[in-house]
Design a protein around this motif. Structure first.
Motif, PDB file in Angstrom:
ATOM      1  N   GLU A  45      -4.019   0.215   7.658  1.00 15.52           N
ATOM      2  CA  GLU A  45      -3.154  -1.028   8.340  1.00 15.52           C
ATOM      3  C   GLU A  45      -3.677  -2.019   7.015  1.00 15.52           C
ATOM      4  O   GLU A  45      -2.112  -2.381   7.147  1.00 15.52           O
ATOM      5  CB  GLU A  45      -4.728  -1.476   8.808  1.00 15.52           C
ATOM      6  N   ASP A  46      -3.971  -1.746   5.968  1.00 14.75           N
ATOM      7  CA  ASP A  46      -3.269  -2.231   4.800  1.00 14.75           C
ATOM      8  C   ASP A  46      -2.348  -1.812   3.389  1.00 14.75           C
ATOM      9  O   ASP A  46      -1.982  -2.581   2.588  1.00 14.75           O
ATOM     10  CB  ASP A  46      -4.933  -2.622   3.856  1.00 14.75           C
ATOM     11  N   ALA A  47      -1.935  -0.341   3.529  1.00 14.13           N
ATOM     12  CA  ALA A  47      -1.474   0.086   2.222  1.00 14.13           C
ATOM     13  C   ALA A  47      -0.575   1.377   2.930  1.00 14.13           C
ATOM     14  O   ALA A  47      -0.631   2.035   3.710  1.00 14.13           O
ATOM     15  CB  ALA A  47      -2.280   0.849   1.075  1.00 14.13           C
TER      16      ALA A  47
END
Length: 451
Positions: free
Chosen positions: A51-53
Motif C-alpha cells: 500500500e505504501d511503497a
C-alpha cells in the motif's frame, strides 16, 4: 578547518552498493507483482509493492527455472534474495533467488495456471476425445520399467488377452528429466506402424512425485499423439493435467489395462453369442424366403403363364377400341374447325366486303342528307327569329308608329327646345320621307296634356 569530503557519483554509488549488500545480503520480501516484463532474454523484471511503497525486482533466467508457477501481475508472493544497486540508473533492486506464492502452494498454483491455459486452448474439449479400439492388436506403454504399474498392466493384459502385442517404452516417471523422456517415448511410439492405443502412467505418490504428468510438454505430447491415449497416473484420487488431456482417464494402471483389453473368455463368449444370434437370424431369414418362394409358386402367374398373355390381349383390344373412338372424335372436331374457318374466310371475300361497303355507304349517304336538311331548316328558323328581333329594335320601326326625328342642319338630333331658335331650319325625318321645316316658335315647356 576540516577538508570537505567530495565523492564522484561512481564512488558514492559504489559505497552505497557495498553498504546495501553488507546490510541486506539475503531477506524475504512480501508484496504484489506489478509492471511485469518478460523480454526475450528470459529474465523477468517486475515491481513488488504494497500500500505504501514499491521495490524493483529481477528474476534472472537461471533462477526462474526453479519457480514452478508463472508470474502474473497482481499475484501476491514471497520473494527471497538480496539487494543490489544497478549503477547505470542509480537504482536499487531485489535480485530474487526463490519465490513462493501466498495462499496456494507453488505447485498447486502452477497446476491451476497450466490447466486454465490448456483448457482455454481447447485441449480438454470432449469433442477431441477419441474412442478406444474394440480389439487393439498393438498397445504401447509409457512408464517406469521397475515400477509396480508395469507389472500390474502386463499381468492383467496377459491374463485377459495374452495374444496382444505390447510395446513398453521405459522412462523415468518422476524427477526433472521425466517430462522430456515421456515426451520422447510418446514421439517414438507415434512412429510405430499398427499401433492402436497408448497407456501413459505410473503408481501413486505425492504431488511432487506425480509432477512430471503436470508438465506442459507432456500434456501437449499426449494431445498430439495420433492414437488414443489412456492416462493412468497414481490412484483414483490423484488428478493430473495428463488426465484432462488424455482420451480416457483410468483410475489406476490396473484399471487402464482392464479398460484397453477385453477379457478373452468374455470375447469368446460374446463371439459365440453373436454366432448363435447370427445363425438364428440366418435360419429365420431362410425360412421366410422359403415360405415366400412357396407362396410365389402358388400364384397363377406361375401356374397358368398364358393367363397373363390373355389379359394383355384383352387390354390391347380395349385400347384399340378406345383409339378408334378417339380418332373419330378427333375427326369431328377437325371438321367443325374447318367449317368455322371456311365461314370466316367467306366473310373476308372481296365481293362480300364490297357489297357490305356499298350498303354502309348508302346508309351513311341517307344519314348525311337527313342531317343537312335538318340543319338547313334549323338555320332558317334561327334566321327568322333574329330578323324579327332585329326588326323590333330598328329606329325605323319606331318612326313607323308615327314618331319623327328632328335634326339640325349640322345633323345633330334635336332633343331639347333650347337647341333651336325661331327661324332655324331643321330637318324632320319620318318613317317614309323627310320634311324640311323652319322653327317659328320655341317653348321650353309643352303645355299640352301629357298622355
Amino acid at each position: 578547518m576540516a577538508e570537505r569530503a567530495v565523492f564522484t557519483v561512481s564512488e558514492l554509488t559504489a559505497r552505497i552498493k557495498t553498504q546495501l549488500e553488507e546490510d541486506f545480503p539475503a531477506l524475504w520480501v512480501q508484496g504484489e507483482i506489478s509492471n511485469l516484463r518478460l523480454p526475450a532474454s528470459g529474465h523477468a523484471y517486475f515491481t513488488l509493492k504494497d500500500e505504501d511503497a514499491q521495490l524493483r525486482a529481477v528474476l534472472f533466467k537461471g533462477r526462474g527455472r526453479r519457480v514452478r508457477f508463472d508470474l502474473e501481475d497482481g499475484l501476491q508472493v514471497l520473494a527471497f534474495g538480496g539487494l543490489d544497486v544497478y549503477a547505470a540508473r542509480g537504482e536499487y533492486q531485489l535480485v530474487v533467488e526463490l519465490m513462493e506464492p501466498q495462499g496456494l502452494g507453488a505447485l498447486q498454483l502452477a497446476f491451476e495456471q497450466l490447466k486454465r491455459r490448456l483448457e482455454t486452448e481447447g485441449l480438454f474439449d470432449p469433442a477431441r476425445k477419441r474412442p478406444l479400439p474394440a480389439f487393439p492388436r498393438t498397445i504401447g506403454i509409457v512408464t517406469s520399467p521397475s515400477g509396480a504399474a508395469i507389472r500390474d498392466i502386463l499381468t492383467i493384459i496377459g491374463r485377459r488377452f495374452p495374444d496382444v502385442h505390447i510395446l513398453v517404452t521405459p522412462v523415468r516417471v518422476q524427477g526433472e528429466e521425466a517430462p522430456a523422456e515421456i515426451v520422447e517415448a510418446l514421439r517414438a511410439l507415434a512412429e510405430v506402424p499398427g499401433l492402436d492405443v497408448v497407456i501413459v502412467g505410473r503408481g501413486g505418490g505425492s504431488i511432487e512425485d506425480l509432477w512430471a504428468f503436470n508438465d506442459e510438454r507432456v500434456a501437449r505430447a499426449i494431445a498430439a499423439c495420433p492414437v488414443p491415449v489412456i492416462s493412468a497416473v497414481g490412484h483414483e484420487t490423484d488428478v493430473t493435467i495428463a488426465d484432462f488431456v488424455a482420451d480416457l482417464r483410468a483410475p489406476t494402471p490396473s484399471g487402464a489395462a482392464e479398460l484397453v483389453v477385453r477379457e478373452k473368455l468374455a470375447v469368446i463368449r460374446s463371439v459365440a453369442d453373436a454366432y448363435a444370434r447370427l445363425k438364428a437370424a440366418m435360419a429365420g431369414q431362410l425360412a421366410r424366403r422359403r415360405e415366400r418362394v412357396e407362396g410365389l409358386a402358388r400364384r397363377r402367374v406361375l401356374s397358368d403363364p398364358a393367363r397373363a398373355l390373355r389379359d394383355l390381349h384383352r387390354r390391347v383390344d380395349d385400347l384399340g377400341l378406345r383409339l378408334r373412338a378417339a380418332g373419330r372424335a378427333s375427326h369431328r372436331r377437325v371438321a367443325h374447325r374447318v367449317e368455322l374457318a371456311r365461314n370466316a374466310l367467306s366473310s373476308l371475300h372481296p365481293l362480300a366486303r364490297i357489297s357490305h361497303g356499298v350498303a354502309v355507304l348508302t346508309q351513311l349517304r341517307g344519314r348525311l342528307a337527313s342531317s343537312v336538311s335538318h340543319r338547313v331548316t334549323a338555320s332558317r328558323h334561327r334566321l327568322a327569329a333574329a330578323a324579327g328581333r332585329l326588326e323590333s329594335l330598328s329606329p325605323l320601326a319606331v318612326l313607323g308608329r308615327g314618331y319623327s326625328l328632328t335634326r339640325l342642319a349640322s345633323g345633330a338630333v334635336v332633343r331639347r327646345a333650347a337647341q333651336v331658335a325661331p327661324g332655324d331650319a331643321v330637318e324632320i325625318l319620318l318613317a317614309r320621307g323627310v320634311l324640311g321645316a323652319r322653327v317659328t316658335d320655341v317653348k321650353e315647356r309643352d303645355e299640352r296634356h301629357q298622355v
